[in-house]
Scaffold this active site. Structure first.
Site, PDB file in Angstrom:
ATOM      1  N   SER A 298      -6.646   5.093  -1.766  1.00 54.85           N
ATOM      2  CA  SER A 298      -6.126   5.582  -0.493  1.00 54.85           C
ATOM      3  C   SER A 298      -4.861   6.420  -0.697  1.00 54.85           C
ATOM      4  CB  SER A 298      -5.814   4.378   0.387  1.00 54.85           C
ATOM      5  OG  SER A 298      -5.214   4.797   1.582  1.00 54.85           O
TER       6      SER A 298
ATOM      7  N   ILE B 214      -2.948  -2.712  -8.020  1.00 58.89           N
ATOM      8  CA  ILE B 214      -1.714  -2.895  -7.269  1.00 58.89           C
ATOM      9  C   ILE B 214      -1.407  -1.667  -6.417  1.00 58.89           C
ATOM     10  CG2 ILE B 214      -0.637  -4.469  -8.921  1.00 58.89           C
ATOM     11  CD1 ILE B 214       0.903  -2.080 -10.107  1.00 58.89           C
TER      12      ILE B 214
ATOM     13  N   CYS C  82       2.402  -1.418   1.724  1.00 60.07           N
ATOM     14  CA  CYS C  82       3.036  -0.099   1.686  1.00 60.07           C
ATOM     15  C   CYS C  82       4.555  -0.259   1.642  1.00 60.07           C
ATOM     16  CB  CYS C  82       2.656   0.750   2.900  1.00 60.07           C
ATOM     17  SG  CYS C  82       3.496   2.352   2.878  1.00 60.07           S
TER      18      CYS C  82
END
Lengths: 252, 303
Positions: free
Chosen positions: B23, B193, B132
């Site tokens: 992503s 990760i 995030c």
């Protein structure tokens, strides 16, 4: 259509203390390349610096599939790039971004430092349409100028240097050429210079295009790192929405 | 060309090969169509989607550091409604699976996005981003606390009926505890990760290089940390693990499979070589050929 291709180095010529001209041979047609677009170059042999470098297109020879890039040494990767030699191979992603819209009868092209590079192909476009553009180049000193004879072959060249070593002393926005009448301004260079150019254009009600060079990772609109705020307050990508913007459409 | 030896299952998710794109590094897939055949990939995880439109952080958002980069994009996206109306119709028929990264600042926001994505027929899974590091509220806040991670995953689990991947942060004292907590809350798999909290400074200007001062480090620099995390987690949970962090070639991907990942995500390397994810898939086939290994699943978790 964008491509990822291996180019071959035809030549690498030092232009001044920090800038060099790379001439690269493409394995595919460069027919779609337009003034104001850029490429991103992979720099091999510099393990610490892994990202590609976005470099504006200075000139293109579509008959011989040659691409001309002016690169400034500003760090490890560009120093490494300065060492490449004839016949070396180099990976390019291209052509990236939207080019300059070619319009107007009385154009003024204002370049600062290495930002002058993409204005060459733009001047060539105007000349091919029978329009002689005014070209104004700014630098701190004459040692930072490059290829001025090439520019003067395409248009009326004016130069401003901060130390007065060549052309008029002062900033580009103080150059006497600005007394002339223009219907469009194109500018690429340091942000402070483009901001001053945009202000000037606004005051005189002249349409003004700016080419930005924000720091980017991908060049294709995926990383969202190179953003600039537009007039609606939204962040847009310099790589895919630009690099050329109407000065009224962005906040600089 | 499809290589049946590369098929892997992540729980109910059947992947034609174990290579997905991470992503935030592959847009919505369409940005890369000029460079590679998307159908060569095992899956595409699209940009983080939030409840409302977000502008993200101010420029500069990128600092290059030795063998890596620090980003502080801050989840810029046009919100879940825009995604469902404008983006989904353009990507719904992409083969392979498109997985949506779901982000938020509150449990309610995560649930809102998950619920909307649940209704999209061809999206088989979400990747819940509780890691995030670039948003002020929420984000990594959920992923560094065992109880909060449990709560957000439990709530999303109630709403989201398909495959739920939870993306973990390495910025914790004990990643295994968080992973187990998320497993207990009902995650179907884990991905790890996310980026490593980091910082870069310009000594000449005496200023930070990012508008946010800190950001998330990615690229080859974090691969050893990522391998360690994947190894620790995959041996201590009973759900599949998708590994990522600094993968730039097939050998790197193999390393993640060896330490227990069932699949991998390619991130920063997509910026450097937009064809890399397809090339890594080919590299996995070559690896099986060279070593006379029957199928890729034979090497998963050997270490």
């Amino acid at each position: 259509m964008k491509y990822l291709e291996i180019f071959t180095v035809e030549s690498n010529i030092a232009l001044n203390k920090t800038c060099f001209l790379l001439v690269l041979r493409s394995p595919v047609s460069l027919e779609t390349v337009a003034a104001g677009q850029f490429v991103s170059i992979e720099v091999k042999g510099e393990d610490e610096r892994i990202l590609r470098r976005p470099i504006s297109i200075h000139d293109v020879d579509k008959t011989n599939n040659l691409l001309y890039l002016v690169v400034q040494r500003i760090g490890k990767a560009t120093n490494r790039l300065a060492e490449i030699k004839k016949n070396d191979e180099i990976s390019l992603v291209f052509p990236l971004g939207n080019g300059f819209a070619i319009e107007g009868e009385k154009p003024l092209l204002i370049g600062g430092g290495v930002g002058t590079a993409p204005l060459y192909l733009l001047a060539k476009e105007f000349k091919s349409r029978g329009i002689v553009p005014d070209i104004l180049i700014g630098a701190r000193t004459n040692e930072q100028l490059f290829l001025t004879n090439r520019y003067s072959a395409l248009g009326n060249l004016s130069i401003s240097t901060e130390d007065g070593s060549v052309g008029e002393r002062g900033l580009v926005t103080q150059n006497s050429v600005l007394k002339k009448d223009f219907d469009v301004i194109y500018s690429c260079g340091p942000t402070s210079m483009m901001r001053a150019v945009a202000d000037l254009a606004k005051k005189r009600n002249i349409k003004c295009y700016l080419s930005l060079e924000n720091r980017m990772a991908c060049g294709i609109g995926a990383c969202l790192c190179c953003v600039n705020e537009n007039k609606e307050g939204h962040n847009v990508c310099v790589c895919t929405d630009g690099p050329v913007f109407l000065s009224d459409d962005i906040k600089l | 060309m499809e290589d049946n030896r590369l098929k892997v299952n992540i729980g109910s998710l059947e992947l034609k090969n174990p290579v997905l794109t991470a992503s935030g590094t592959f847009g919505y897939g369409t940005e890369y169509e000029d460079f590679l055949d998307l159908s060569a990939l095992g899956g595409i995880v699209v940009k983080g989607t939030t409840g409302e439109r977000r502008e993200g952080n101010a420029y500069p958002r990128l600092a290059e550091t030795p063998s890596g980069m620090i980003n502080a994009v801050g989840l810029q996206n046009k919100g879940v409604e825009y995604f469902c109306k404008e983006i989904y119709p353009k990507i719904k028929d992409i083969n392979p699976n498109v997985i949506v990264n779901v982000s938020g600042s509150s449990i309610e926001e995560y649930c809102k996005v998950a619920s909307a994505i649940n209704d999209l027929e061809t999206i088989p899974a979400i990747e819940l981003n509780i890691s995030c590091p670039n948003v002020k509220k929420g984000g990594m806040g959920f992923g560094v606390d065992r109880q909060m991670a449990f709560e957000v995953v439990s709530e999303v689990r109630k709403i989201y009926k398909k495959h739920l991947i939870v993306k973990l942060t390495p910025n914790v004292t004990n990643i295994v505890e968080i992973a187990q907590s998320v497993e207990k809350a009902g995650a179907n798999s884990l991905s790890l990760i996310n980026t490593v909290l980091a910082m870069a400074v310009d000594s000449e200007k005496r200023k930070p290089l990012l508008s946010t001062i800190t950001g998330g480090l990615s690229g080859p620099a974090i691969k050893p940390i990522a391998l360690r995390c994947v190894w620790q987690v995959s041996h201590n949970v009973n759900i599949p693990v998708i590994g990522m962090g600094g993968i730039r070639n097939a050998a790197d991907a193999i390393e993640f499979l060896l330490v227990g990942a069932k699949a991998v995500e390619i991130g920063t390397a997509n910026f450097i070589n937009p064809k890399i994810s397809a090339e890594i898939t080919e590299g996995l086939s070559d690896y099986l050929n060279r070593h006379g290994i029957e199928k890729i699943t034979d090497i998963i978790g050997l270490i």
